[in-house]
Design an enzyme around this catalytic site. Structure first.
Site, PDB file in Angstrom:
ATOM      1  N   ARG A 109       0.805  -1.223   0.000  1.00  0.00           N
ATOM      2  CA  ARG A 109       0.000   0.000   0.000  1.00  0.00           C
ATOM      3  C   ARG A 109       0.837   1.272   0.000  1.00  0.00           C
ATOM      4  NH1 ARG A 109      -2.258  -4.047   2.922  1.00  0.00           N
ATOM      5  NH2 ARG A 109      -4.474  -4.490   2.556  1.00  0.00           N
ATOM      6  N   HIS A 134      -1.013  -2.556  -4.451  1.00  0.00           N
ATOM      7  CA  HIS A 134      -0.448  -3.418  -5.496  1.00  0.00           C
ATOM      8  C   HIS A 134      -0.475  -2.766  -6.881  1.00  0.00           C
ATOM      9  CE1 HIS A 134       0.069  -6.414  -2.543  1.00  0.00           C
ATOM     10  NE2 HIS A 134      -1.115  -6.982  -2.586  1.00  0.00           N
ATOM     11  N   HIS A 205       3.023 -12.961  -5.187  1.00  0.00           N
ATOM     12  CA  HIS A 205       1.852 -13.033  -4.308  1.00  0.00           C
ATOM     13  C   HIS A 205       1.226 -14.429  -4.317  1.00  0.00           C
ATOM     14  CE1 HIS A 205      -1.431 -11.540  -1.916  1.00  0.00           C
ATOM     15  NE2 HIS A 205      -1.086 -10.274  -2.098  1.00  0.00           N
ATOM     16  N   ASP A 278      -1.790  -9.569   8.624  1.00  0.00           N
ATOM     17  CA  ASP A 278      -1.636  -8.909   7.325  1.00  0.00           C
ATOM     18  C   ASP A 278      -0.677  -7.746   7.541  1.00  0.00           C
ATOM     19  OD1 ASP A 278      -1.833  -8.095   4.719  1.00  0.00           O
ATOM     20  OD2 ASP A 278      -3.952  -7.503   4.805  1.00  0.00           O
ATOM     21  N   GLU A 343       5.253 -12.416   1.221  1.00  0.00           N
ATOM     22  CA  GLU A 343       5.621 -11.472   0.172  1.00  0.00           C
ATOM     23  C   GLU A 343       6.870 -10.685   0.577  1.00  0.00           C
ATOM     24  OE1 GLU A 343       1.861  -9.216  -0.769  1.00  0.00           O
ATOM     25  OE2 GLU A 343       1.153 -10.605   0.780  1.00  0.00           O
TER      26      GLU A 343
END
Length: 379
Positions: A109, A134, A205, A278, A343
């Protein structure tokens, strides 16, 4: 986007890309290459199959540079597909997802979709809680990479991104090289150049389910993350600018523990904000590709995944927003927390946090990033 009849020459290329197998033959993972043959934005799309001497298979489509399937042996020697994805290119085109994608121009982000370069504010798309996620809604995961098969174990993918692509500055040429090694590792190298000052942050991803059964949650998987610190987020999943210790919090994976042990402890604000895990972890590896950045283990299959990277961070995402509305390979419905993403990256919103490692790419420079997904078994 429209399907067109493929020329004889393109069919020949398809057969070469699938290791000279008859085009009607399925891959080891059960994929039909014909279901990936189409044209998007006047560029050919296909399925490319990599195989090593150990029998491991990785299938990749050049639409979004996506890993579609990864076949590795479990503790009993049975081959298992350990990533989520779709059986056909139509679903990748029509169902929004990041499954297996080569993300660009900027993974993760950017706050309010704004960057400032040489004093000029540039407004990017705001496609996630007011932020740019992304690379925007038309990021590279939805674009076609030019595919260049090198040999049975290596595929090069090239993306030429024009100046103003999702409003990012600079004509950028990016390359993703997938190499399947004989010790069952997927070696991923990223490169990029630009003719105008810009920002770059690429990643893969893939959604991993090491049990090989995408109906089973990954909450029983053991996770190790080689990081003493992480970057907290607010309720919009945006990094706050802080870097804080993981010690004595549910974010501590310095000693392996199951993903599910603390994931629902929403009295801890970060898990509530992230709807689970996350978050970006600040790696202790200091860019050393030889040090393990993270390790994931399925107790069911015995399959392990070690992640190596020269990046400063790794985003761990536990499939919190999979909600049973998407059907993937073999018609399996993907429910919440049936996969985990690892990631490798620069930290989220680095363009707006100058104290963090820079993501600026200047003309004359070459962006490099390196990630290795190494598979093994523990019996």
């Amino acid at each position: 986007m429209k399907k067109q009849l493929l020329s004889i020459g393109f069919v020949a290329l398809t057969m070469i890309s699938c290791n000279n197998k008859p085009k009607e033959e399925l891959t080891l993972s059960g994929l039909d290459p014909k279901n990936f043959q189409t044209e998007v934005n006047q560029m050919p799309v296909n399925l490319y199959t990599l195989k090593n001497k150990a029998g491991m298979e990785v299938c990749i489509t050049n639409f979004g540079g996506r890993i579609v399937s990864v076949m590795v042996p479990d503790k009993k020697g049975a081959m298992k597909d350990v990533v989520l994805g779709f059986d056909s290119i139509a679903d990748y085109i029509n169902v929004p997802s990041d499954f297996g994608a080569s993300i660009g121009r900027y993974a993760n982000r950017i706050k309010d979709g704004k960057i400032v370069i040489d004093g000029k504010t540039i407004q990017l798309p705001q496609n996630n809680f007011g932020h740019c996620l992304h690379g925007g809604p038309k990021g590279w995961q939805y674009q076609v990479y030019e595919a260049k098969p090198v040999n049975e174990t290596t595929l090069e993918l090239v993306r030429k991104s024009p100046d103003g692509d999702e409003n990012f500055p600079g004509n950028v040429t990016a390359k993703v090289t997938y190499t399947l090694t004989d010790d069952n590792a997927i070696d991923i190298k990223y490169e990029a150049t630009t003719d105008k000052k810009t920002v770059i942050n690429m990643t893969n991803h893939s959604y991993f389910n090491l049990s090989g059964d995408a109906q089973q949650p990954i909450t029983d998987n053991l996770l190790y993350v080689n990081a003493d610190k992480f970057t907290p987020v607010d309720s919009t999943f945006m990094t706050t600018g802080e870097i804080v210790p993981v010690a004595e919090t549910p974010m501590d994976f310095t000693t392996p523990k199951t993903i599910g042990k603390d994931i629902d402890k929403y009295d801890y604000k970060q898990l509530k904000n992230g709807n689970g895990y996350d978050h970006n972890w600040v790696l202790n590896t200091a860019g050393d590709i030889k040090q393990v950045a993270a390790k994931l283990t399925s107790p069911t299959s015995g399959i392990t995944l070690e992640v190596y990277t020269d990046e400063p961070g790794i985003q761990v995402y536990t499939g919190n927003f999979l909600d049973g509305t998407v059907k993937g390979k073999k018609g399996i419905t993907y429910k919440q927390r049936v996969a985990v993403c690892l990631e490798t990256q620069h930290y989220p919103d680095s363009p707006n946090k100058p104290e963090w490692p820079s993501v600026i790419l200047e003309p004359g420079q070459t962006y490099h990033s390196h990630c290795i997904f190494k598979f093994n078994v523990e019996k």
